[in-house]
Every structure is written in C-alpha cells, then in structure tokens.
Design a protein around this motif. Sequence first.
Motif, mmCIF file in Angstrom:
data_model
loop_
_atom_site.group_PDB
_atom_site.id
_atom_site.type_symbol
_atom_site.label_atom_id
_atom_site.label_comp_id
_atom_site.label_asym_id
_atom_site.label_seq_id
_atom_site.Cartn_x
_atom_site.Cartn_y
_atom_site.Cartn_z
ATOM 1 N N ALA A 168 -37.982 -29.083 57.031
ATOM 2 C CA ALA A 168 -37.251 -30.126 56.317
ATOM 3 C C ALA A 168 -36.136 -29.583 55.433
ATOM 4 O O ALA A 168 -35.228 -30.320 55.052
ATOM 5 C CB ALA A 168 -38.220 -30.946 55.459
ATOM 6 N N LEU A 169 -36.164 -28.304 55.114
ATOM 7 C CA LEU A 169 -35.247 -27.738 54.121
ATOM 8 C C LEU A 169 -33.796 -27.743 54.617
ATOM 9 O O LEU A 169 -33.488 -27.206 55.673
ATOM 10 C CB LEU A 169 -35.666 -26.313 53.754
ATOM 11 N N LYS A 170 -32.922 -28.347 53.795
ATOM 12 C CA LYS A 170 -31.497 -28.425 54.121
ATOM 13 C C LYS A 170 -30.597 -27.861 53.032
ATOM 14 O O LYS A 170 -29.439 -27.536 53.295
ATOM 15 C CB LYS A 170 -31.089 -29.895 54.361
ATOM 16 N N ARG A 171 -31.122 -27.745 51.798
ATOM 17 C CA ARG A 171 -30.259 -27.350 50.671
ATOM 18 C C ARG A 171 -31.033 -26.527 49.648
ATOM 19 O O ARG A 171 -32.124 -26.920 49.222
ATOM 20 C CB ARG A 171 -29.717 -28.606 50.006
ATOM 21 N N ILE A 172 -30.445 -25.396 49.268
ATOM 22 C CA ILE A 172 -30.960 -24.560 48.193
ATOM 23 C C ILE A 172 -29.865 -24.423 47.151
ATOM 24 O O ILE A 172 -28.723 -24.105 47.482
ATOM 25 C CB ILE A 172 -31.365 -23.170 48.704
ATOM 26 N N VAL A 173 -30.225 -24.664 45.893
ATOM 27 C CA VAL A 173 -29.282 -24.528 44.792
ATOM 28 C C VAL A 173 -29.810 -23.459 43.849
ATOM 29 O O VAL A 173 -30.938 -23.559 43.365
ATOM 30 C CB VAL A 173 -29.113 -25.851 44.011
ATOM 31 N N PHE A 174 -29.004 -22.438 43.609
ATOM 32 C CA PHE A 174 -29.318 -21.444 42.586
ATOM 33 C C PHE A 174 -28.588 -21.887 41.327
ATOM 34 O O PHE A 174 -27.364 -21.992 41.326
ATOM 35 C CB PHE A 174 -28.868 -20.043 43.004
ATOM 36 N N VAL A 175 -29.342 -22.148 40.277
ATOM 37 C CA VAL A 175 -28.768 -22.694 39.047
ATOM 38 C C VAL A 175 -28.505 -21.573 38.044
ATOM 39 O O VAL A 175 -29.401 -20.796 37.723
ATOM 40 C CB VAL A 175 -29.706 -23.752 38.428
ATOM 41 N N ALA A 176 -27.285 -21.534 37.578
ATOM 42 C CA ALA A 176 -26.881 -20.599 36.524
ATOM 43 C C ALA A 176 -26.696 -21.411 35.260
ATOM 44 O O ALA A 176 -25.765 -22.216 35.165
ATOM 45 C CB ALA A 176 -25.584 -19.897 36.908
ATOM 46 N N PHE A 177 -27.593 -21.234 34.319
ATOM 47 C CA PHE A 177 -27.480 -21.985 33.075
ATOM 48 C C PHE A 177 -26.408 -21.407 32.164
ATOM 49 O O PHE A 177 -25.736 -22.128 31.456
ATOM 50 C CB PHE A 177 -28.826 -22.025 32.341
ATOM 51 N N ASP A 178 -26.233 -20.086 32.212
ATOM 52 C CA ASP A 178 -25.260 -19.466 31.309
ATOM 53 C C ASP A 178 -24.227 -18.652 32.093
ATOM 54 O O ASP A 178 -24.355 -18.434 33.295
ATOM 55 C CB ASP A 178 -25.950 -18.611 30.246
ATOM 56 N N GLU A 179 -23.214 -18.208 31.385
ATOM 57 C CA GLU A 179 -22.107 -17.460 31.990
ATOM 58 C C GLU A 179 -22.557 -16.127 32.580
ATOM 59 O O GLU A 179 -22.044 -15.692 33.603
ATOM 60 C CB GLU A 179 -20.995 -17.219 30.961
ATOM 61 N N GLN A 180 -23.509 -15.454 31.941
ATOM 62 C CA GLN A 180 -23.959 -14.149 32.424
ATOM 63 C C GLN A 180 -24.580 -14.273 33.815
ATOM 64 O O GLN A 180 -24.291 -13.471 34.706
ATOM 65 C CB GLN A 180 -24.953 -13.536 31.435
ATOM 66 N N VAL A 181 -25.410 -15.266 34.018
ATOM 67 C CA VAL A 181 -26.029 -15.471 35.336
ATOM 68 C C VAL A 181 -24.976 -15.924 36.342
ATOM 69 O O VAL A 181 -24.966 -15.468 37.486
ATOM 70 C CB VAL A 181 -27.207 -16.468 35.241
ATOM 71 N N LEU A 182 -24.068 -16.787 35.924
ATOM 72 C CA LEU A 182 -22.999 -17.226 36.825
ATOM 73 C C LEU A 182 -22.148 -16.037 37.274
ATOM 74 O O LEU A 182 -21.846 -15.897 38.467
ATOM 75 C CB LEU A 182 -22.122 -18.281 36.152
ATOM 76 N N ARG A 183 -21.786 -15.157 36.342
ATOM 77 C CA ARG A 183 -21.002 -13.970 36.707
ATOM 78 C C ARG A 183 -21.765 -13.073 37.680
ATOM 79 O O ARG A 183 -21.187 -12.504 38.602
ATOM 80 C CB ARG A 183 -20.592 -13.189 35.456
ATOM 81 N N ALA A 184 -23.080 -12.953 37.492
ATOM 82 C CA ALA A 184 -23.887 -12.151 38.424
ATOM 83 C C ALA A 184 -23.835 -12.758 39.821
ATOM 84 O O ALA A 184 -23.649 -12.036 40.814
ATOM 85 C CB ALA A 184 -25.331 -12.055 37.933
ATOM 86 N N TRP A 185 -23.982 -14.080 39.916
ATOM 87 C CA TRP A 185 -23.884 -14.734 41.223
ATOM 88 C C TRP A 185 -22.508 -14.530 41.838
ATOM 89 O O TRP A 185 -22.385 -14.250 43.028
ATOM 90 C CB TRP A 185 -24.194 -16.226 41.127
ATOM 91 N N GLN A 186 -21.451 -14.696 41.040
ATOM 92 C CA GLN A 186 -20.099 -14.530 41.551
ATOM 93 C C GLN A 186 -19.883 -13.113 42.076
ATOM 94 O O GLN A 186 -19.304 -12.921 43.148
ATOM 95 C CB GLN A 186 -19.078 -14.867 40.466
ATOM 96 N N LYS A 187 -20.350 -12.129 41.347
ATOM 97 C CA LYS A 187 -20.199 -10.738 41.771
ATOM 98 C C LYS A 187 -20.971 -10.486 43.074
ATOM 99 O O LYS A 187 -20.472 -9.832 43.983
ATOM 100 C CB LYS A 187 -20.697 -9.798 40.670
ATOM 101 N N LEU A 188 -22.162 -11.026 43.163
ATOM 102 C CA LEU A 188 -23.016 -10.821 44.320
ATOM 103 C C LEU A 188 -22.477 -11.520 45.563
ATOM 104 O O LEU A 188 -22.548 -10.993 46.671
ATOM 105 C CB LEU A 188 -24.436 -11.339 44.027
ATOM 106 N N LEU A 189 -21.901 -12.696 45.377
ATOM 107 C CA LEU A 189 -21.503 -13.519 46.523
ATOM 108 C C LEU A 189 -20.043 -13.369 46.926
ATOM 109 O O LEU A 189 -19.597 -14.050 47.844
ATOM 110 C CB LEU A 189 -21.808 -14.990 46.232
ATOM 111 N N VAL A 190 -19.286 -12.495 46.287
ATOM 112 C CA VAL A 190 -17.893 -12.290 46.677
ATOM 113 C C VAL A 190 -17.838 -11.868 48.151
ATOM 114 O O VAL A 190 -18.497 -10.924 48.555
ATOM 115 C CB VAL A 190 -17.217 -11.226 45.779
ATOM 116 N N GLY A 191 -17.119 -12.628 48.908
ATOM 117 C CA GLY A 191 -16.944 -12.294 50.327
ATOM 118 C C GLY A 191 -18.072 -12.740 51.227
ATOM 119 O O GLY A 191 -18.007 -12.550 52.427
#
Length: 177
Positions: A152-175
Amino acid sequence: MLSIRNGVTIEVWQGDITRLAVDAIVNAANVSLRGSGGVDAAVHQAAGRELLAACLALRGSTVGDVRVTPGFALPARWVFHAVGPLWRGGDEDEAGQLAACYRQSLLLAAEKNVASIAFSAISCGANRFPPLAAMNIALRTVEECLQTPPPALKRIVFVAFDEQVLRAWQKLLVGIS
C-alpha cells in the motif's frame, strides 16, 4: 526535494510533523513512551490525553523498537513510537539501533496498510545523533526496505523540524533523484 523509488515517492519537508496529513507519523520517543520533550512532547500535546493513556498501556519500549498507537486528535491515523539510540560516539551499535527503528516502522506500515508515512529525525534532538549520519542511515535503510515495498505504501516524508536537519538532508540528497 523529491525522488521516487520502486513506485514510492520520497520527500523531505520542513515543519511540524503533527500537522501532516499522512496515515502514520513516526515519533522520536523514549523508552517510557511518555512524551518527555522535543518532537515526542509535541506529538503527545497535539494528539491529546488519550495518547498518553495508550502509551502507558504499552508499558514502555526498548531502544531500536517501535510501538504503535492510534493518532487520536492528530491528522495521522497512527503514531509509530520509535525509540532511537543515544549517540555515544558510534561504537555501541547506534547505527544498527537507528536502522532498526526505520526498518520496524516500515514493517508496521505494511501491517497497518499505510499508504503514507512521515518520519521525524529520530535521535537527532536530545539523543545527540549527528544529523548527517542519522539521515544517511535513514535513507539507506528505507531504500533497502523499498527493494520490496509494502504493497500500500506510496509516500514517505522525512520531516526536518529545524535548519540543521534540513541542511543534512540537502547535503545528502544533492544530485539524487
């Protein structure tokens, strides 16, 4: 940031996980499941008093384990309470325990016929897990599990509550897309 793996959309979203309209949210809980602080306290507050009663009935949990309750007043139908490890430098199987939280959450998603699930940044707050390392473990584990995704799974959301976690996701997912 958005990508698709085996028919499942993966996205990163910055904000309050308690406001997401998904089937299940993964709460960064502690072993008592009592809503101690951080995202855990926010989830308990948003869900209402019934959540604490349901958690108390579970009689706690262990590190690396995930327990499930209804979402009560949350938009999410389910709350998966994942007990992430305390960061102790990386030599005490913290990575394995954190991966277990993501793996077990996706097993529960299959069991509960969840189409959409949102993960908090497990262990990145009070447990002091370095965000980039934690997000790398999260992504690797989820991608492994998506080799045979829950039907049934169609969507996964990784939630970044703060800027530090968001920056980690951005760095990891570049490209990556």
